[in-house]
Design an enzyme around this catalytic site. Structure first.
Site, PDB file in Angstrom:
ATOM      1  CE  LYS A  16      -3.907  -2.310   2.309  1.00 39.34           C
ATOM      2  NZ  LYS A  16      -4.831  -2.278   3.490  1.00 39.34           N
ATOM      3  CE1 TYR A  56      -9.324  -3.380   0.970  1.00 40.35           C
ATOM      4  CE2 TYR A  56      -8.563  -1.240   0.187  1.00 40.35           C
ATOM      5  CZ  TYR A  56      -8.301  -2.477   0.761  1.00 40.35           C
ATOM      6  OH  TYR A  56      -7.023  -2.809   1.140  1.00 40.35           O
ATOM      7  CG  ASN A 119      -3.508  -2.312   6.961  1.00 41.60           C
ATOM      8  OD1 ASN A 119      -3.327  -1.969   5.798  1.00 41.60           O
ATOM      9  ND2 ASN A 119      -4.563  -2.981   7.341  1.00 41.60           N
ATOM     10  CG  HIS A 122      -5.056  -6.401  -0.291  1.00 42.23           C
ATOM     11  ND1 HIS A 122      -6.249  -6.627   0.344  1.00 42.23           N
ATOM     12  CD2 HIS A 122      -5.061  -7.208  -1.398  1.00 42.23           C
ATOM     13  CE1 HIS A 122      -6.958  -7.520  -0.353  1.00 42.23           C
ATOM     14  NE2 HIS A 122      -6.260  -7.890  -1.415  1.00 42.23           N
ATOM     15  CD  GLU A 133      -8.489  -9.402  -3.630  1.00 46.34           C
ATOM     16  OE1 GLU A 133      -7.326  -9.773  -3.367  1.00 46.34           O
ATOM     17  OE2 GLU A 133      -9.338  -9.149  -2.750  1.00 46.34           O
TER      18      GLU A 133
HETATM   19  P1  IDP Z   1      -7.708  -6.950   5.575  1.00 46.43           P
HETATM   20  O1  IDP Z   1      -6.903  -5.924   4.807  1.00 46.43           O
HETATM   21  O2  IDP Z   1      -6.938  -7.467   6.769  1.00 46.43           O
HETATM   22  O3  IDP Z   1      -8.249  -8.060   4.717  1.00 46.43           O
HETATM   23  P2  IDP Z   1     -10.412  -5.802   5.619  1.00 46.43           P
HETATM   24  O4  IDP Z   1     -11.406  -5.957   6.720  1.00 46.43           O
HETATM   25  O5  IDP Z   1     -10.662  -6.491   4.317  1.00 46.43           O
HETATM   26  O6  IDP Z   1      -8.976  -6.198   6.231  1.00 46.43           O
HETATM   27  O7  IDP Z   1     -10.261  -4.225   5.369  1.00 46.43           O
HETATM   28  C1  IDP Z   1      -9.581  -3.739   4.253  1.00 46.43           C
HETATM   29  C2  IDP Z   1      -8.742  -2.533   4.661  1.00 46.43           C
HETATM   30  O8  IDP Z   1      -9.610  -1.483   5.135  1.00 46.43           O
HETATM   31  C3  IDP Z   1      -7.787  -2.789   5.839  1.00 46.43           C
HETATM   32  O9  IDP Z   1      -6.586  -3.413   5.432  1.00 46.43           O
HETATM   33  C4  IDP Z   1      -7.563  -1.381   6.333  1.00 46.43           C
HETATM   34  O10 IDP Z   1      -6.676  -0.658   5.472  1.00 46.43           O
HETATM   35  C5  IDP Z   1      -8.975  -0.782   6.202  1.00 46.43           C
HETATM   36  N1  IDP Z   1      -9.789  -0.997   7.420  1.00 46.43           N
HETATM   37  C6  IDP Z   1     -10.411  -2.149   7.783  1.00 46.43           C
HETATM   38  N2  IDP Z   1     -11.083  -2.020   8.940  1.00 46.43           N
HETATM   39  C7  IDP Z   1     -10.895  -0.742   9.329  1.00 46.43           C
HETATM   40  C8  IDP Z   1     -11.361   0.024  10.476  1.00 46.43           C
HETATM   41  O11 IDP Z   1     -12.063  -0.474  11.357  1.00 46.43           O
HETATM   42  N3  IDP Z   1     -10.956   1.334  10.516  1.00 46.43           N
HETATM   43  C9  IDP Z   1     -10.188   1.898   9.563  1.00 46.43           C
HETATM   44  N4  IDP Z   1      -9.723   1.229   8.479  1.00 46.43           N
HETATM   45  C10 IDP Z   1     -10.065  -0.080   8.359  1.00 46.43           C
HETATM   46 MG    MG Z   2      -9.725  -8.057   3.250  1.00 46.77          MG
END
Ligand code: IDP
Ligand code: MG
Length: 141
Positions: A16, A56, A119, A122, A133
């Site tokens: 990212k 997303y 974070n 992905h 994807e």
């Molecule tokens: P993942 O990346 O671990 O699969 P997902 O739930 O698919 O997690 O969420 C996609 C991305 O959305 C996360 O990697 C993060 O960047 C963002 N995200 C997910 N949950 C939150 C939240 O509760 N607050 C803010 N950003 C979030």
């Molecule tokens: Mg995810």
């Protein structure tokens, strides 16, 4: 169909914008190579908002969705296909949990991230997601 073909799986990884901006690309790829995974394809690009919204889509009702789109389009990303038997699960375990409080030390997020949104990485979370994807990010390649 050969046994070798049956056992090989692919997953989609995105380093990212924060990962690229912080110059973590080499160290992240090193982890995948050290683990023995094969890099099949890779490129750097700026993502279009439309593509991130699609990617997303499952989060579009969440309050953080606009901030997530802004973040994902804020700088270049590196998009990678990794290949190995069971690579989807292996890479998910290597990236660590979404919540930084649960991302174990030794995982990519556990070592490089403290934010739930920013974070670093992905990775596809299922065979179905990986297929969609890979098509989304590599159909032009
Ligand atoms: P993942 O990346 O671990 O699969 P997902 O739930 O698919 O997690 O969420 C996609 C991305 O959305 C996360 O990697 C993060 O960047 C963002 N995200 C997910 N949950 C939150 C939240 O509760 N607050 C803010 N950003 C979030
Ligand atoms: Mg995810």
């Amino acid at each position: 169909m050969t046994a070798h073909f049956d056992s090989t799986e692919q997953t989609l990884v995105i380093i990212k914008p924060d990962g690229v901006q912080r110059k973590l690309v080499g160290r992240i790829i090193q982890r995948f190579e050290d683990r023995g995974l094969t890099i099949k394809k890779m490129y750097q690009t700026m993502l279009e908002p439309k593509k991130v919204q699609e990617h997303y889509d499952h989060l579009k009702e969440r309050d953080f969705f606009p901030a997530l789109i802004d973040y994902m389009t804020s700088g270049p990303v590196v998009v990678i296909i990794l290949e190995n038997k069971d690579v989807i699960q292996i890479v998910r375990s290597m990236i660590g949990a979404t919540n930084p409080l649960s991302a174990a030390p030794g995982t990519i997020r556990g070592d490089f991230a403290v934010s739930t949104t920013e974070n670093v990485i992905h990775a596809s979370d299922s065979e179905e997601a990986a297929a969609v994807e890979i098509q989304r990010f590599f159909h032009e390649q």
